[in-house]
Design a protein around this motif. Structure first.
Motif, PDB file in Angstrom:
ATOM      1  N   GLU A 192      49.073   2.612   4.005  1.00 18.90           N
ATOM      2  CA  GLU A 192      48.965   1.630   2.924  1.00 18.90           C
ATOM      3  C   GLU A 192      50.304   0.919   2.707  1.00 18.90           C
ATOM      4  O   GLU A 192      50.340  -0.297   2.473  1.00 18.90           O
ATOM      5  N   ILE A 193      51.390   1.675   2.780  1.00 23.38           N
ATOM      6  CA  ILE A 193      52.720   1.087   2.607  1.00 23.38           C
ATOM      7  C   ILE A 193      53.026   0.142   3.764  1.00 23.38           C
ATOM      8  O   ILE A 193      53.537  -0.963   3.564  1.00 23.38           O
ATOM      9  N   ALA A 194      52.690   0.565   4.974  1.00 24.31           N
ATOM     10  CA  ALA A 194      52.903  -0.280   6.153  1.00 24.31           C
ATOM     11  C   ALA A 194      52.136  -1.591   6.024  1.00 24.31           C
ATOM     12  O   ALA A 194      52.661  -2.663   6.345  1.00 24.31           O
ATOM     13  N   LYS A 195      50.934  -1.514   5.520  1.00 24.62           N
ATOM     14  CA  LYS A 195      50.116  -2.713   5.318  1.00 24.62           C
ATOM     15  C   LYS A 195      50.794  -3.658   4.321  1.00 24.62           C
ATOM     16  O   LYS A 195      50.838  -4.870   4.537  1.00 24.62           O
ATOM     17  N   ALA A 196      51.342  -3.108   3.252  1.00 22.81           N
ATOM     18  CA  ALA A 196      52.011  -3.935   2.243  1.00 22.81           C
ATOM     19  C   ALA A 196      53.247  -4.621   2.815  1.00 22.81           C
ATOM     20  O   ALA A 196      53.568  -5.745   2.432  1.00 22.81           O
ATOM     21  N   PHE A 197      53.924  -3.961   3.763  1.00 21.55           N
ATOM     22  CA  PHE A 197      55.136  -4.516   4.372  1.00 21.55           C
ATOM     23  C   PHE A 197      54.847  -5.285   5.662  1.00 21.55           C
ATOM     24  O   PHE A 197      55.766  -5.821   6.273  1.00 21.55           O
ATOM     25  N   LEU A 198      53.587  -5.291   6.070  1.00 22.93           N
ATOM     26  CA  LEU A 198      53.176  -5.980   7.292  1.00 22.93           C
ATOM     27  C   LEU A 198      53.898  -5.456   8.529  1.00 22.93           C
ATOM     28  O   LEU A 198      54.366  -6.216   9.383  1.00 22.93           O
ATOM     29  N   VAL A 199      54.012  -4.126   8.618  1.00 22.03           N
ATOM     30  CA  VAL A 199      54.637  -3.481   9.776  1.00 22.03           C
ATOM     31  C   VAL A 199      53.691  -2.395  10.281  1.00 22.03           C
ATOM     32  O   VAL A 199      52.819  -1.925   9.553  1.00 22.03           O
TER      33      VAL A 199
END
Length: 111
Positions: free
Chosen positions: A29-36
């Protein structure tokens, strides 16, 4: 939240650490928010934890003079909690406890 927003960390690492440790978001979920990619975010979180450990960062409430340097990371994390955790299909913001808590934290942090 201010503990995780330690100035020894890069801005994105501060926010990621807050989201993972305090907001209990999953790494994906965090990766999705940072687009990584998820693997990139997982490494970022591991490196942030290691850096705090290696620098012997104390787990204490920061002094008032230290708070301004940490505020941006805290507010960014609160914004992401509000946008990432809150389902878009809800009718009223108060129907979701995460969004209500994010708004409360934002008001508290900026006052």
């Amino acid at each position: 939240m201010f503990l995780c927003a330690h100035p020894a960390l890069a801005a994105d690492a501060r926010v990621a650490l807050i989201l993972r440790l305090l907001a209990s978001l999953e790494t994906k979920e965090i990766a999705k928010a940072f687009l990584v990619p998820e693997a990139t975010m997982a490494q970022r979180i591991v490196r942030a934890k290691r850096k705090l450990h290696d620098n012997h960062a104390s787990y204490r409430i920061p002094r008032a003079a230290e708070l301004p340097d940490r505020l941006h990371g805290v507010l960014t994390a609160i914004y992401l909690i509000y946008t990432e955790v809150t389902p878009p299909r809800r009718a009223e913001p108060d129907e979701n406890r995460s969004s209500t808590e994010a708004v409360r934290l934002g008001r508290t942090s900026s006052s």
